[in-house]
Scaffold this active site. Structure first.
Site, PDB file in Angstrom:
ATOM      1  N   LYS A  85       0.853  -1.203   0.000  1.00 46.82           N
ATOM      2  CA  LYS A  85       0.000   0.000   0.000  1.00 46.82           C
ATOM      3  C   LYS A  85       0.875   1.235   0.000  1.00 46.82           C
ATOM      4  CE  LYS A  85       0.860   1.272   4.498  1.00 46.82           C
ATOM      5  NZ  LYS A  85       1.617   2.451   4.903  1.00 46.82           N
ATOM      6  N   ASP A 104      -2.409  -1.588  10.612  1.00 44.23           N
ATOM      7  CA  ASP A 104      -2.594  -1.552   9.150  1.00 44.23           C
ATOM      8  C   ASP A 104      -3.216  -2.816   8.573  1.00 44.23           C
ATOM      9  OD1 ASP A 104      -1.390   0.866   8.920  1.00 44.23           O
ATOM     10  OD2 ASP A 104       0.449   0.152   7.952  1.00 44.23           O
TER      11      ASP A 104
HETATM   12  O1  C5P Z   1      -0.208  -1.293  15.337  1.00 49.09           O
HETATM   13  P1  C5P Z   1       1.206  -1.447  14.942  1.00 49.09           P
HETATM   14  O2  C5P Z   1       1.885  -2.547  15.703  1.00 49.09           O
HETATM   15  O3  C5P Z   1       1.387  -1.599  13.486  1.00 49.09           O
HETATM   16  O4  C5P Z   1       1.922  -0.099  15.330  1.00 49.09           O
HETATM   17  C1  C5P Z   1       3.323   0.023  15.482  1.00 49.09           C
HETATM   18  C2  C5P Z   1       3.618   1.198  16.352  1.00 49.09           C
HETATM   19  O5  C5P Z   1       3.337   2.409  15.646  1.00 49.09           O
HETATM   20  C3  C5P Z   1       2.803   1.290  17.612  1.00 49.09           C
HETATM   21  O6  C5P Z   1       3.404   0.560  18.650  1.00 49.09           O
HETATM   22  C4  C5P Z   1       2.793   2.777  17.907  1.00 49.09           C
HETATM   23  O7  C5P Z   1       4.002   3.178  18.518  1.00 49.09           O
HETATM   24  C5  C5P Z   1       2.778   3.395  16.514  1.00 49.09           C
HETATM   25  N1  C5P Z   1       1.431   3.736  16.056  1.00 49.09           N
HETATM   26  C6  C5P Z   1       0.782   4.822  16.615  1.00 49.09           C
HETATM   27  N2  C5P Z   1      -0.474   5.154  16.170  1.00 49.09           N
HETATM   28  C7  C5P Z   1      -1.061   4.447  15.189  1.00 49.09           C
HETATM   29  C8  C5P Z   1      -0.405   3.352  14.606  1.00 49.09           C
HETATM   30  C9  C5P Z   1       0.848   3.022  15.062  1.00 49.09           C
HETATM   31  O8  C5P Z   1       1.300   5.492  17.501  1.00 49.09           O
HETATM   32  N3  C5P Z   1      -2.269   4.812  14.777  1.00 49.09           N
END
Ligand code: C5P
Length: 293
Positions: free
Chosen positions: A17, A142
């Site tokens: 993406k 995501d």
């Molecule tokens: O959800 P995911 O594990 O992909 O997110 C990785 C990191 O990115 C999270 O631990 C957080 O620090 C940050 N993040 C965030 N806000 C979001 C998505 C991700 O702060 N909406």
């Protein structure tokens, strides 16, 4: 993302993406950031195969730099399904990696969503897309987007997915400058100032649905460029350098490191790709917003 039967199992493509628009609406109590982001599936994809075995989850990847243990999002997806659905079988997963890692292109998340979809078929679990999206949201912000892919406005952490319309097939150049960026670091360095003017996603969505690439290009936006360029000044230099090619719009995808240029035609995109490759600025892909048949 279509599941295909192969002789002894199934295969599936996991597309990358790009983020055409990303505004951070606020910081949440759980540490995540509240987003408004428009995610666009592109025709650059990893390939995965799934073969049933008696027990356990095993992952084999053609890219030796990718850890294949239980922490890989693909293994997490498979183990989540085994746990939540009471599955008594195992799987051998093959992963052919084409999407650069740490590039803001969602490769790991897409692989995880592909795994949920493929295992749902392989093991005949019978989960709906809505239920798969529920599992996906547990794996990462995501991942839910990739269950249906295409083009969506994603809110919340990114897991609240609403499909949106795009008027045209657009041509993009994606430049991966061989830098791997950790998303956590980018969000940690994001400064949220209350006085700044919030970018309006509804105007962007309206333009995406009704206007051409020139109008869309002017509105491409990513709030995360601020921390990305502060931490990686070389990427700001690269973006400034790329301005000379006359893209309709140019921005960093997600938390980086890829830079995406929107072009007025396939020919323009291929011409720019060849020039960037000859200068040696990184891996370059020409992509569109529809999957190749
Ligand atoms: O959800 P995911 O594990 O992909 O997110 C990785 C990191 O990115 C999270 O631990 C957080 O620090 C940050 N993040 C965030 N806000 C979001 C998505 C991700 O702060 N909406």
């Amino acid at each position: 993302m279509n599941v295909n039967q192969i002789s002894d199992g199934i295969s599936i493509c996991a597309p990358a993406k790009i983020n055409l628009f990303l505004e951070v609406v606020g910081k949440r109590k759980d540490g995540y950031h509240e987003l408004e982001t428009v995610m666009q599936e592109i025709d650059l994809a990893d390939n995965l195969t799934f073969r049933e075995v008696e027990e356990g989850v095993r992952l084999e990847c053609d890219d030796m730099s990718i850890p294949c243990g239980a922490d890989n999002l693909v293994c997490k997806a498979a183990n989540l399904m085994i746990r939540e659905c009471g599955i008594k079988k195992g799987v051998l997963i093959g992963l052919e990696k084409n999407i650069p890692v740490g590039a803001g292109l969602g490769g790991g998340s897409s692989d995880a969503a592909a795994t949920l979809k493929a295992l749902n078929t392989l093991w005949g679990v019978g989960l709906t897309d809505e239920e798969l999206m529920g599992f996906a949201a547990k794996l990462g912000s995501d991942v839910a987007f990739f269950i249906n892919g295409k083009t969506s406005l994603c809110r919340g952490r990114g897991e609240k997915v609403n499909p949106v319309k795009v008027k045209n097939k657009f041509n993009y150049v994606v430049i991966f400058p061989h830098i791997r960026i950790d998303t956590v670091t980018i969000y940690k360095n994001l400064k949220i100032t209350l006085t700044r003017k919030r970018k309006d996603v509804s105007f962007f969505l309206d333009t995406l649905e009704h206007e051409n690439e020139v109008s869309v290009g002017e509105l491409l936006f990513n709030r995360l460029e601020e921390p990305v360029f502060t931490l990686y000044p070389g990427l700001l230099q690269l973006k400034n350098f790329l301005e000379r090619f006359g893209f309709c719009g140019l921005l960093v995808s997600g938390s980086g490191s890829s830079i995406v240029g929107l072009c007025s035609s396939r020919e323009q995109a291929e011409g720019i790709r060849d020039k960037i490759i000859s200068i040696g600025k990184g891996d370059v892909f020409v992509v569109t917003n529809t999957l190749l048949p």
